[in-house]
Design an enzyme around this catalytic site. Structure first.
Site, PDB file in Angstrom:
ATOM      1  CD  GLN A 123      -3.028  -0.977   0.170  1.00 37.32           C
ATOM      2  OE1 GLN A 123      -3.272   0.104  -0.373  1.00 37.32           O
ATOM      3  NE2 GLN A 123      -3.692  -2.081  -0.147  1.00 37.32           N
TER       4      GLN A 123
ATOM      5  CB  CYS B  11      -9.569  -8.895   3.712  1.00 35.17           C
ATOM      6  SG  CYS B  11      -8.464  -7.835   2.802  1.00 35.17           S
TER       7      CYS B  11
HETATM    8  N1  PMP Z   1      -0.513  -6.946   1.343  1.00 33.23           N
HETATM    9  C1  PMP Z   1      -1.293  -5.866   1.450  1.00 33.23           C
HETATM   10  C2  PMP Z   1      -0.982  -4.823   2.467  1.00 33.23           C
HETATM   11  C3  PMP Z   1      -2.400  -5.719   0.615  1.00 33.23           C
HETATM   12  O1  PMP Z   1      -3.191  -4.654   0.720  1.00 33.23           O
HETATM   13  C4  PMP Z   1      -2.674  -6.740  -0.337  1.00 33.23           C
HETATM   14  C5  PMP Z   1      -3.866  -6.638  -1.276  1.00 33.23           C
HETATM   15  N2  PMP Z   1      -5.095  -6.377  -0.619  1.00 33.23           N
HETATM   16  C6  PMP Z   1      -1.813  -7.842  -0.412  1.00 33.23           C
HETATM   17  C7  PMP Z   1      -0.744  -7.907   0.443  1.00 33.23           C
HETATM   18  C8  PMP Z   1      -2.029  -8.960  -1.411  1.00 33.23           C
HETATM   19  O2  PMP Z   1      -1.706  -8.529  -2.695  1.00 33.23           O
HETATM   20  P1  PMP Z   1      -1.979  -9.404  -4.010  1.00 33.23           P
HETATM   21  O3  PMP Z   1      -3.398  -9.113  -4.373  1.00 33.23           O
HETATM   22  O4  PMP Z   1      -1.019  -8.869  -5.030  1.00 33.23           O
HETATM   23  O5  PMP Z   1      -1.720 -10.823  -3.692  1.00 33.23           O
END
Ligand code: PMP
Length: 392
Positions: free
Chosen positions: A190, A335
């Site tokens: 982020q 999430c």
């Molecule tokens: N880490 C953080 C802090 C995230 O916000 C996210 C996505 N929501 C992820 C990891 C996972 O990323 P990806 O969708 O590329 O697997």
């Protein structure tokens, strides 16, 4: 009014310029970057170009970049890779993380516990920041990995990464058993858009990033792995990415990631100014709504995230009613949509359920403008009023 997309922390639209850079590698330049002939070598040159751009962005060597299928994989590779290395050698190890990490770190840690690894979960203060003293309190002689995110995805709180890195450096110098590593992993997903990600300055051994949060494609990510760290691959069956992540490379995705980081770097300062202005306008208007409160401290927060709670209004209902008005936001428990559990992040910040149930995350991005604010606020006020009038 055209639809308003205020969910840029979930994903961002693919930038047209990124797509233009990728298109040849989805069409006529289809080569496998592992092939020796010129079709393959042209694909390899494109991968190398993107690797150089990513390394420039992080201020590391191109050989320290491992391309993955996204941040979830990068986080798994860093954590499980280190654990596997030490477990294979029968070393007793301990890991530290924080209570507000993304599930792609927290769930991996829980899995590591099931495999017999000791894990400590650092508390955060009520603005969602991990204190360095809390990490210091948890360090043990057998701690091998500390994983703390750069900025939180739900409330945008920025963590003291450089401070933690300096604590780790001191601890390493004090250690008697010099052969036991103490690595620092940072999930910077982020933060990449807005904060300096120079890994030398930050002092990290691993850093995770994701393409689709920075106007690049989905399904591509990277992991910075500092030269010399001890890590095992999770997959076997190829020499790609120094055998740490075997498999034919996602050439177009990698090219897209390279172009995306180049644009982030070039446009960051203008983007931050613009987003701060929109954020201020939204927060000003939200603060006039009764029984509303902000989660997190705006002074130590990403410029694109606002997390706000409304009492006597349910987050999921707010989200759904705004959606009907053409506005996309997410709930605090971004999430765990569909579950009634309050967000683990808001719980760790000790926010009472009466507030956390009514939390909404507004995450801004490149495509938003100040012109969207009035319509959004008007609709949001109407939604809150309606939900409260229906509440028992
Ligand atoms: N880490 C953080 C802090 C995230 O916000 C996210 C996505 N929501 C992820 C990891 C996972 O990323 P990806 O969708 O590329 O697997």
């Amino acid at each position: 009014m055209k639809p308003i997309y205020f969910d840029n922390s979930a994903t961002t639209p693919l930038d047209r310029r990124v797509l233009a850079g990728m298109t040849p590698y989805l069409t006529k330049e289809f080569g496998n970057s592992g092939s020796i002939h010129s079709v393959g070598q042209r694909a390899l040159a494109a991968v190398d170009g993107a690797r150089d751009k990513t390394a420039d962005f992080l201020n590391c060597d191109p050989q320290e970049i491992i391309f993955t299928a996204g941040a979830t994989e990068s986080n798994n590779l860093a954590i499980q890779g280190v654990v596997n290395y030490f477990q294979k050698r029968g070393t007793k190890i301990h890991l530290i993380t924080s209570k507000i990490e993304h599930p792609s770190v927290l769930e991996v840690m829980k899995e590591m516990e099931k495999r017999g690894v000791a894990v400590s979960y650092a508390n955060v203060d009520n603005s969602g920041v991990v204190k360095t003293t809390e990490i210091a309190r948890l360090i043990r002689p057998e701690t091998v990995l500390i994983s703390v995110m750069y900025a939180n995805n739900e409330v945008g709180s920025i963590q003291p990464i450089e401070e933690i890195a300096s604590l780790i450096k001191t601890e390493k110098a004090r250690r008697k058993t010099k052969d036991l590593a103490l690595y620092f992993h940072v999930d910077a997903v982020q933060a990449v858009n807005y904060l300096n990600c120079d890994v030398q300055k930050l002092g990290t051994d691993f850093l995770t990033m994701s393409g689709h949060k920075i106007y690049g494609p989905k399904g591509i990510g990277a992991l910075f792995v500092r030269r010399g760290v001890k890590i095992e691959p999770l997959y076997f069956g190829g020499h790609q990415e120094y055998a740490l992540r075997p498999g034919t490379l996602n050439v177009a995705g990698i090219v897209g990631l390279g172009k995306a980081v180049e644009l982030v770097e070039k446009e960051r300062s203008v983007a931050v100014l613009k987003l701060k202005k929109i954020k201020r306008a939204i927060m000003g208007a939200l603060s006039k709504i009764p029984e509303a409160r902000f989660n997190g401290d705006a002074e130590r927060q990403l410029p694109n995230i606002i997390n706000v709670s409304f009492r006597r209004a349910e987050g999921e209902s707010i989200l759904m009613m705004l959606d009907m008005a053409g506005i996309a936001v997410s709930t605090g428990s971004a999430c765990s949509s569909g579950s009634l559990e309050p967000s683990h992040v808001l719980s760790a910040m000790r926010i009472k359920p009466e507030w956390s149930h009514g939390s909404v995350r507004i995450s801004l991005g490149r495509c938003n403008s100040e012109a969207e604010v009035d319509y959004f606020i008007k609709k949001l006020k109407a939604v809150i009023l309606k939900l409260r009038s229906m509440a028992p």
